[in-house]
Scaffold this motif. Structure first.
Motif, PDB file in Angstrom:
ATOM      1  N   THR A  12       0.833  -1.205   0.000  1.00 21.45           N
ATOM      2  CA  THR A  12       0.000   0.000   0.000  1.00 21.45           C
ATOM      3  C   THR A  12       0.865   1.251   0.000  1.00 21.45           C
ATOM      4  O   THR A  12       0.620   2.187  -0.762  1.00 21.45           O
ATOM      5  N   ASP A  13       1.895   1.279   0.844  1.00 23.62           N
ATOM      6  CA  ASP A  13       2.807   2.428   0.873  1.00 23.62           C
ATOM      7  C   ASP A  13       3.460   2.633  -0.483  1.00 23.62           C
ATOM      8  O   ASP A  13       3.583   3.756  -0.961  1.00 23.62           O
ATOM      9  N   PHE A  14       3.880   1.553  -1.122  1.00 21.33           N
ATOM     10  CA  PHE A  14       4.525   1.642  -2.425  1.00 21.33           C
ATOM     11  C   PHE A  14       3.568   2.213  -3.471  1.00 21.33           C
ATOM     12  O   PHE A  14       3.939   3.076  -4.262  1.00 21.33           O
ATOM     13  N   LEU A  15       2.340   1.747  -3.465  1.00 21.82           N
ATOM     14  CA  LEU A  15       1.362   2.205  -4.448  1.00 21.82           C
ATOM     15  C   LEU A  15       1.009   3.671  -4.266  1.00 21.82           C
ATOM     16  O   LEU A  15       0.674   4.356  -5.225  1.00 21.82           O
ATOM     17  N   HIS A  16       1.080   4.166  -3.045  1.00 23.93           N
ATOM     18  CA  HIS A  16       0.687   5.550  -2.768  1.00 23.93           C
ATOM     19  C   HIS A  16       1.851   6.532  -2.803  1.00 23.93           C
ATOM     20  O   HIS A  16       1.657   7.719  -2.572  1.00 23.93           O
ATOM     21  N   GLN A  17       3.059   6.072  -3.096  1.00 19.50           N
ATOM     22  CA  GLN A  17       4.218   6.969  -3.155  1.00 19.50           C
ATOM     23  C   GLN A  17       4.016   8.067  -4.187  1.00 19.50           C
ATOM     24  O   GLN A  17       4.359   9.216  -3.952  1.00 19.50           O
ATOM     25  N   GLY A  18       3.472   7.712  -5.334  1.00 17.04           N
ATOM     26  CA  GLY A  18       3.249   8.701  -6.389  1.00 17.04           C
ATOM     27  C   GLY A  18       2.287   9.778  -5.943  1.00 17.04           C
ATOM     28  O   GLY A  18       2.480  10.955  -6.255  1.00 17.04           O
ATOM     29  N   GLU A  19       1.261   9.396  -5.218  1.00 17.28           N
ATOM     30  CA  GLU A  19       0.293  10.375  -4.723  1.00 17.28           C
ATOM     31  C   GLU A  19       0.937  11.309  -3.712  1.00 17.28           C
ATOM     32  O   GLU A  19       0.672  12.504  -3.702  1.00 17.28           O
ATOM     33  N   ALA A  21       4.067  12.159  -3.600  1.00 15.09           N
ATOM     34  CA  ALA A  21       4.955  13.062  -4.343  1.00 15.09           C
ATOM     35  C   ALA A  21       4.153  14.180  -5.003  1.00 15.09           C
ATOM     36  O   ALA A  21       4.585  15.343  -5.021  1.00 15.09           O
ATOM     37  N   LYS A  22       2.975  13.852  -5.526  1.00 11.42           N
ATOM     38  CA  LYS A  22       2.113  14.874  -6.140  1.00 11.42           C
ATOM     39  C   LYS A  22       1.627  15.866  -5.093  1.00 11.42           C
ATOM     40  O   LYS A  22       1.591  17.074  -5.342  1.00 11.42           O
ATOM     41  N   LEU A  23       1.251  15.352  -3.919  1.00  6.07           N
ATOM     42  CA  LEU A  23       0.799  16.239  -2.848  1.00  6.07           C
ATOM     43  C   LEU A  23       1.922  17.171  -2.419  1.00  6.07           C
ATOM     44  O   LEU A  23       1.715  18.379  -2.281  1.00  6.07           O
ATOM     45  N   LEU A  24       3.110  16.636  -2.228  1.00  7.68           N
ATOM     46  CA  LEU A  24       4.240  17.461  -1.817  1.00  7.68           C
ATOM     47  C   LEU A  24       4.550  18.519  -2.871  1.00  7.68           C
ATOM     48  O   LEU A  24       4.805  19.682  -2.548  1.00  7.68           O
ATOM     49  N   SER A  25       4.471  18.150  -4.134  1.00 13.81           N
ATOM     50  CA  SER A  25       4.702  19.107  -5.213  1.00 13.81           C
ATOM     51  C   SER A  25       3.665  20.236  -5.180  1.00 13.81           C
ATOM     52  O   SER A  25       4.014  21.416  -5.293  1.00 13.81           O
ATOM     53  N   SER A  26       2.407  19.882  -4.996  1.00 17.05           N
ATOM     54  CA  SER A  26       1.344  20.894  -4.931  1.00 17.05           C
ATOM     55  C   SER A  26       1.509  21.803  -3.713  1.00 17.05           C
ATOM     56  O   SER A  26       1.342  23.022  -3.813  1.00 17.05           O
ATOM     57  N   LEU A  27       1.851  21.213  -2.578  1.00 14.29           N
ATOM     58  CA  LEU A  27       2.051  22.005  -1.367  1.00 14.29           C
ATOM     59  C   LEU A  27       3.252  22.928  -1.504  1.00 14.29           C
ATOM     60  O   LEU A  27       3.221  24.068  -1.021  1.00 14.29           O
ATOM     61  N   LYS A  72       2.269  18.823  15.706  1.00  9.41           N
ATOM     62  CA  LYS A  72       2.331  17.423  15.280  1.00  9.41           C
ATOM     63  C   LYS A  72       1.507  17.257  14.008  1.00  9.41           C
ATOM     64  O   LYS A  72       0.639  18.062  13.714  1.00  9.41           O
ATOM     65  N   GLY A  73       1.795  16.197  13.278  1.00  8.61           N
ATOM     66  CA  GLY A  73       1.029  15.984  12.063  1.00  8.61           C
ATOM     67  C   GLY A  73       1.569  14.852  11.231  1.00  8.61           C
ATOM     68  O   GLY A  73       2.227  13.943  11.749  1.00  8.61           O
ATOM     69  N   CYS A  74       1.312  14.923   9.952  1.00  9.82           N
ATOM     70  CA  CYS A  74       1.700  13.873   9.015  1.00  9.82           C
ATOM     71  C   CYS A  74       3.190  13.925   8.733  1.00  9.82           C
ATOM     72  O   CYS A  74       3.695  14.931   8.236  1.00  9.82           O
ATOM     73  N   GLN A  75       3.853  12.837   9.026  1.00 11.15           N
ATOM     74  CA  GLN A  75       5.284  12.737   8.812  1.00 11.15           C
ATOM     75  C   GLN A  75       5.596  12.960   7.333  1.00 11.15           C
ATOM     76  O   GLN A  75       4.906  12.472   6.455  1.00 11.15           O
ATOM     77  N   GLY A  76       6.634  13.710   7.081  1.00  9.01           N
ATOM     78  CA  GLY A  76       7.036  14.001   5.717  1.00  9.01           C
ATOM     79  C   GLY A  76       6.452  15.301   5.200  1.00  9.01           C
ATOM     80  O   GLY A  76       6.937  15.860   4.225  1.00  9.01           O
ATOM     81  N   TYR A  77       5.404  15.783   5.840  1.00 12.20           N
ATOM     82  CA  TYR A  77       4.785  17.049   5.456  1.00 12.20           C
ATOM     83  C   TYR A  77       4.925  18.073   6.581  1.00 12.20           C
ATOM     84  O   TYR A  77       5.358  19.196   6.353  1.00 12.20           O
ATOM     85  N   PRO A  81      10.996  21.105   5.243  1.00 14.66           N
ATOM     86  CA  PRO A  81      11.507  22.483   5.226  1.00 14.66           C
ATOM     87  C   PRO A  81      10.886  23.361   4.138  1.00 14.66           C
ATOM     88  O   PRO A  81      10.725  24.568   4.341  1.00 14.66           O
ATOM     89  N   LYS A  82      10.500  22.781   3.012  1.00 13.74           N
ATOM     90  CA  LYS A  82       9.908  23.587   1.939  1.00 13.74           C
ATOM     91  C   LYS A  82       8.485  24.016   2.252  1.00 13.74           C
ATOM     92  O   LYS A  82       7.942  24.879   1.572  1.00 13.74           O
ATOM     93  N   LEU A  83       7.888  23.438   3.283  1.00  6.92           N
ATOM     94  CA  LEU A  83       6.503  23.764   3.631  1.00  6.92           C
ATOM     95  C   LEU A  83       6.398  24.666   4.850  1.00  6.92           C
ATOM     96  O   LEU A  83       5.294  25.084   5.207  1.00  6.92           O
ATOM     97  N   GLN A  84       7.503  24.978   5.485  1.00 11.28           N
ATOM     98  CA  GLN A  84       7.476  25.778   6.712  1.00 11.28           C
ATOM     99  C   GLN A  84       6.788  27.123   6.506  1.00 11.28           C
ATOM    100  O   GLN A  84       5.976  27.548   7.324  1.00 11.28           O
TER     101      GLN A  84
END
Length: 102
Positions: A12-19, A21-27, A72-77, A81-84
């Motif tokens: 499941t984690d592997f399948l959602h990696q692309g999503e 990455a898209k979320l991080l790009s949009s943020l 606290k929140g979602c790890q990786g987001y 540093p780019k979202l601070q």
């Protein structure tokens, strides 16, 4: 019987990696936008700003969530540093709304 949890979770984690990455790009694009502009649309606070700020609270809890959750929140987001600046922008909106006296 069935599949081991670890195996299913890993797939499941592997399948959602692309999503993710898209979320991080949009943020990151949103963060760049609020770094160069105070508001997402126009020259004053709008529903676009409020809607975006509200959704960001799901990724990293604001101070108003209380001492047990604040920051606290979602790890990786929540700690990226780019979202601070994006989270700072959200916190500034919240602070200004808390001071608003109709």
């Amino acid at each position: 019987t069935g599949l081991p949890y670890e195996m299913v979770s890993g797939v499941t984690d592997f399948l959602h990696q692309g999503e993710g990455a898209k979320l991080l790009s949009s943020l990151t694009k949103l963060s760049d936008c609020v770094t160069s502009n105070q508001w997402l649309v126009g020259n004053h606070l709008s529903i676009a700003d409020l809607a975006c700020a509200a959704q960001l609270s799901l990724l990293r809890f604001p101070d108003s969530a209380g001492s047990l959750l604040a920051g606290k929140g979602c790890q990786g987001y929540s700690n990226h540093p780019k979202l601070q600046k994006l989270f700072d922008w959200r916190d500034q909106i919240e602070a200004s709304l808390m001071q608003f006296n109709p």
